[in-house]
Design an enzyme around this catalytic site. Structure first.
Site, short mmCIF file in Angstrom:
data_model
loop_
_atom_site.label_atom_id
_atom_site.label_comp_id
_atom_site.label_asym_id
_atom_site.label_seq_id
_atom_site.Cartn_x
_atom_site.Cartn_y
_atom_site.Cartn_z
CB CYS A 259 -0.94 -0.01 1.21
SG CYS A 259 -1.85 1.53 1.38
CG HIS B 237 -6.77 9.27 -0.21
ND1 HIS B 237 -6.96 7.93 -0.52
CD2 HIS B 237 -7.06 9.96 -1.34
CE1 HIS B 237 -7.33 7.84 -1.80
NE2 HIS B 237 -7.40 9.05 -2.30
P1 5GP Z 1 -7.96 8.76 -5.45
O1 5GP Z 1 -8.11 8.69 -6.93
O2 5GP Z 1 -7.72 7.38 -4.86
O3 5GP Z 1 -9.03 9.51 -4.74
O4 5GP Z 1 -6.68 9.65 -5.19
C1 5GP Z 1 -5.39 9.16 -5.16
C2 5GP Z 1 -4.49 10.35 -5.31
O5 5GP Z 1 -3.19 9.97 -4.89
C3 5GP Z 1 -4.36 10.88 -6.74
O6 5GP Z 1 -4.74 12.24 -6.78
C4 5GP Z 1 -2.88 10.66 -7.07
O7 5GP Z 1 -2.36 11.73 -7.83
C5 5GP Z 1 -2.24 10.58 -5.70
N1 5GP Z 1 -1.07 9.74 -5.60
C6 5GP Z 1 -0.95 8.45 -6.06
N2 5GP Z 1 0.26 7.96 -5.77
C7 5GP Z 1 0.92 8.95 -5.10
C8 5GP Z 1 2.23 9.05 -4.55
O8 5GP Z 1 3.03 8.11 -4.58
N3 5GP Z 1 2.56 10.21 -3.94
C9 5GP Z 1 1.69 11.27 -3.87
N4 5GP Z 1 2.13 12.37 -3.27
N5 5GP Z 1 0.44 11.21 -4.39
C10 5GP Z 1 0.08 10.08 -5.00
ZN ZN Z 2 -2.40 1.53 3.51
#
Ligand code: 5GP
Ligand code: ZN
Length: 113
Positions: free
Chosen positions: A3, A99
């Site tokens: 993760c 998140h």
């Molecule tokens: P979701 O689509 O799950 O709501 O948002 C995941 C977010 O995590 C996305 O906006 C993506 O850009 C961000 N994200 C994914 N992997 C990483 C990472 O390794 N580092 C950072 N800082 N953001 C990440």
């Molecule tokens: Zn986790």
């Protein structure tokens, strides 16, 4: 443990935290969608909003307390901002660790969907 947000929160991947306490971290999104785009993440692995229970929900309150402190640090507390948590396939959740996106620094779209 694969993760990505557990790895970031556990400091296995070096990251710059904008806020940290015993239970949560905040860091900038890799692919920002607005001038301010910060992710606020519990250190504990919770897969999504679907997994919030009376046993772990105190961290969610802490996250919302942290959000307005971070908004102040970022200079967007008065101009306004949006907090989003995507859940599941229809919500387009890509990282399966709870998140909250804190986005602001510009006038955001009036539409949510
Ligand atoms: P979701 O689509 O799950 O709501 O948002 C995941 C977010 O995590 C996305 O906006 C993506 O850009 C961000 N994200 C994914 N992997 C990483 C990472 O390794 N580092 C950072 N800082 N953001 C990440
Ligand atoms: Zn986790």
């Amino acid at each position: 443990m694969s993760c990505i947000f557990c790895q970031i929160a556990n400091k296995e991947i070096p990251s710059q935290f904008l806020f940290e306490n015993d239970n949560l971290v905040a860091f900038r999104d890799l692919n920002p969608q607005a001038p301010v785009h910060i992710l606020v993440v519990p250190k504990m692995h919770i897969s999504s909003m679907n997994e919030i229970t009376s046993e772990n929900s105190s961290v969610v309150a802490e996250i919302f307390e942290a959000i307005n402190k971070i908004a102040e640090q970022e200079g967007i507390k008065e101009s306004g901002y949006r907090v989003i948590s995507n859940c599941g396939d229809d919500g387009c959740q890509s990282v399966k660790h709870l998140h909250f996106h804190l986005v602001g620094g510009k006038k955001l779209s009036e539409t949510l969907s």
